[in-house]
Design a protein around this motif. Structure first.
Motif, short mmCIF file in Angstrom:
data_model
loop_
_atom_site.label_atom_id
_atom_site.label_comp_id
_atom_site.label_asym_id
_atom_site.label_seq_id
_atom_site.Cartn_x
_atom_site.Cartn_y
_atom_site.Cartn_z
N UNK A 104 0.67 -1.18 0.07
CA UNK A 104 0.02 0.15 0.11
C UNK A 104 0.82 1.25 -0.06
N UNK A 105 0.35 2.47 -0.61
CA UNK A 105 0.93 3.56 -1.00
C UNK A 105 1.30 4.09 0.71
N UNK A 106 2.80 4.40 1.03
CA UNK A 106 3.01 5.09 2.22
C UNK A 106 3.53 4.04 3.20
N UNK A 107 3.45 2.73 2.86
CA UNK A 107 3.65 1.72 4.07
C UNK A 107 5.36 1.51 3.62
N UNK A 108 5.93 0.93 4.67
CA UNK A 108 7.33 0.60 4.52
C UNK A 108 7.66 0.00 3.34
N UNK A 109 7.07 -1.09 2.81
CA UNK A 109 7.66 -1.80 1.69
C UNK A 109 7.34 -0.87 0.45
N UNK A 110 6.29 0.02 0.39
CA UNK A 110 6.30 0.96 -0.86
C UNK A 110 7.21 1.87 -0.67
N UNK A 111 7.99 2.39 0.47
CA UNK A 111 9.08 3.12 0.45
C UNK A 111 10.45 2.42 -0.07
N UNK A 112 10.50 1.12 0.15
CA UNK A 112 11.43 0.48 -0.55
C UNK A 112 11.38 0.19 -1.92
N UNK A 163 4.25 -12.18 2.11
CA UNK A 163 3.76 -11.58 3.50
C UNK A 163 4.71 -11.45 4.29
N UNK A 164 6.08 -11.30 4.23
CA UNK A 164 6.91 -11.36 5.50
C UNK A 164 6.54 -9.76 6.12
N UNK A 165 6.66 -9.73 7.49
CA UNK A 165 6.19 -8.60 8.17
C UNK A 165 7.14 -7.80 7.77
N UNK A 166 6.60 -6.29 8.03
CA UNK A 166 7.78 -5.05 7.80
C UNK A 166 8.52 -5.16 9.04
N UNK A 167 9.95 -4.75 8.62
CA UNK A 167 10.96 -4.69 9.73
C UNK A 167 10.45 -3.69 10.93
N UNK A 168 10.86 -3.88 12.04
CA UNK A 168 10.79 -2.84 13.22
C UNK A 168 11.20 -1.62 12.84
N UNK A 173 14.08 2.20 9.83
CA UNK A 173 14.59 3.74 9.58
C UNK A 173 16.26 3.84 9.64
N UNK A 174 16.90 2.88 10.34
CA UNK A 174 18.41 2.88 10.33
C UNK A 174 18.84 2.51 8.99
N UNK A 175 18.06 1.32 8.52
CA UNK A 175 18.55 0.88 7.04
C UNK A 175 18.29 1.87 5.97
N UNK A 176 17.11 2.59 6.09
CA UNK A 176 16.77 3.73 5.14
C UNK A 176 17.68 4.78 4.97
N UNK A 177 18.12 5.19 6.13
CA UNK A 177 19.14 6.26 6.48
C UNK A 177 20.52 6.07 5.89
N UNK A 178 20.90 4.48 6.01
CA UNK A 178 22.11 4.08 5.31
C UNK A 178 21.88 3.98 3.76
N UNK A 243 14.25 -3.81 4.68
CA UNK A 243 13.66 -4.83 4.01
C UNK A 243 13.27 -6.04 4.97
N UNK A 244 14.23 -6.60 5.36
CA UNK A 244 14.45 -7.70 6.18
C UNK A 244 15.38 -7.95 7.25
#
Length: 326
Positions: A104-112, A163-168, A173-178, A243-244
């Protein structure tokens, strides 16, 4: 027609409606088996082929073979085509994978999803179209890249619909910053190389053509010969964590190594079902590992080329790709 007849007609209509086809027209179950096998053998193949590349110069860029070869292709056009393959198959898998439920748009996976596409928009279009010149490449280079990007794009797209759950949140956010830091560093160091090419293009007409190589300086070039490679590894490490993070959690907890290692366990992993092969090493980690093992030999060969070409002028303190380490 009575209610019973209407219900039966509707039932026949539902039963006769074919299930929506997934990638390549395969059922979801068969496609999942194919993707599991691709993940397993894609990783094994990349790791197994890496050592040989320490002794072989990839035939593009500074290692392009003779200009008279009939197998040479335009460097910029080939680059665009082979790099566009990855986002194309990524999007195809995203909408036609075994689960086929794009995030879904705006979800963590959509950002990835956005992060992946932004990387390849820059890599496949922005960067090559801003490059003033690029050496020709042997045809084998884009062919190998197309094969790699077809598998990798498909695996990454299918994973982000899984269907893997989104990362805590801390991991995400640490991964996305890196990822963002690596992406910015990759662009910055590529710009240094582009400036070298631009200066070479502005040489007087009587200067030899094609001589657009010089010693790069600035930013992480102070420490390594290939900071753009290092930044790209940081980028995809951040993406994998966001992501994982199961692999990171398993490493920190010690559970990943608690079972020990033996030739028997390695053999069992190779011979066992693909779905059970290194379960913590999902598609983003396969991509990261593959990039490191395949790009490092190129960095090693290029590092040696710099020393052979520029001799004592080349800074001896520079490492190959990882600052202060390697």
């Amino acid at each position: 027609m009575g209610r019973a007849d209407t219900a039966r007609a509707r039932g026949r209509l539902v039963e006769s409606t074919p299930t929506r086809a997934t990638m390549f027209g395969l059922s979801a179950a068969h496609l999942q088996v194919l993707l599991d096998g691709a993940r397993k053998w894609f990783l094994i193949g990349n790791v197994a082929s890496a050592p040989a590349q320490l002794f072989i110069d990839a035939p593009f860029g500074r290692f392009t073979p003779s200009e008279h070869s009939v197998f040479l292709v335009d460097g910029i056009k080939a680059w665009i085509v082979m790099e566009l393959v990855s986002p194309a198959f990524f999007l195809y898998a995203l909408f036609s994978g075994p689960n086929a439920h794009p995030p879904a748009l705006g979800s963590p996976k959509s950002i990835l999803v956005g992060a992946f596409l932004v990387h390849y928009f820059n890599r496949a279009l922005v960067s090559p179209l801003r490059t003033p010149s690029r050496s020709k490449a042997h045809l084998i280079v884009p062919l190998c890249a197309v094969a790699f990007n077809t598998l990798n794009g498909s695996l990454m797209g299918a994973f982000l619909t899984s269907p893997t759950p989104p990362a805590p949140a801390p991991y995400f956010y640490a991964g996305l910053a890196l990822w963002a830091l690596g992406f910015a560093g990759n662009i910055a160091h590529d710009e240094i190389l582009l400036n070298i090419r631009r200066r070479a293009k502005d040489k007087p007409k009587d200067k030899p053509k094609g001589e657009h190589y010089a010693i790069p300086h600035g930013l992480l070039y102070r420490f390594v010969s290939y900071p753009n490679y290092f930044c790209e590894w940081c980028e995809w490490l951040g993406f994998a964590v966001a992501a994982d993070p199961r692999l990171v959690s398993a490493l920190f907890s010690g559970s990943l190594l608690s079972g020990g290692f033996s030739m028997a366990s390695a053999s069992a992993a190779l011979r066992g079902p693909a779905a059970n092969f290194l379960p913590f090493v999902s598609a983003p980690w396969v991509f990261l590992i593959s990039e490191v093992v395949l790009m490092f030999p190129r960095a090693y060969r290029g590092h040696r080329w710099y020393h052979d070409t520029f001799g004592d002028k080349y800074p001896k303190e520079r490492k190959i790709a990882v600052p202060f380490v390697l």
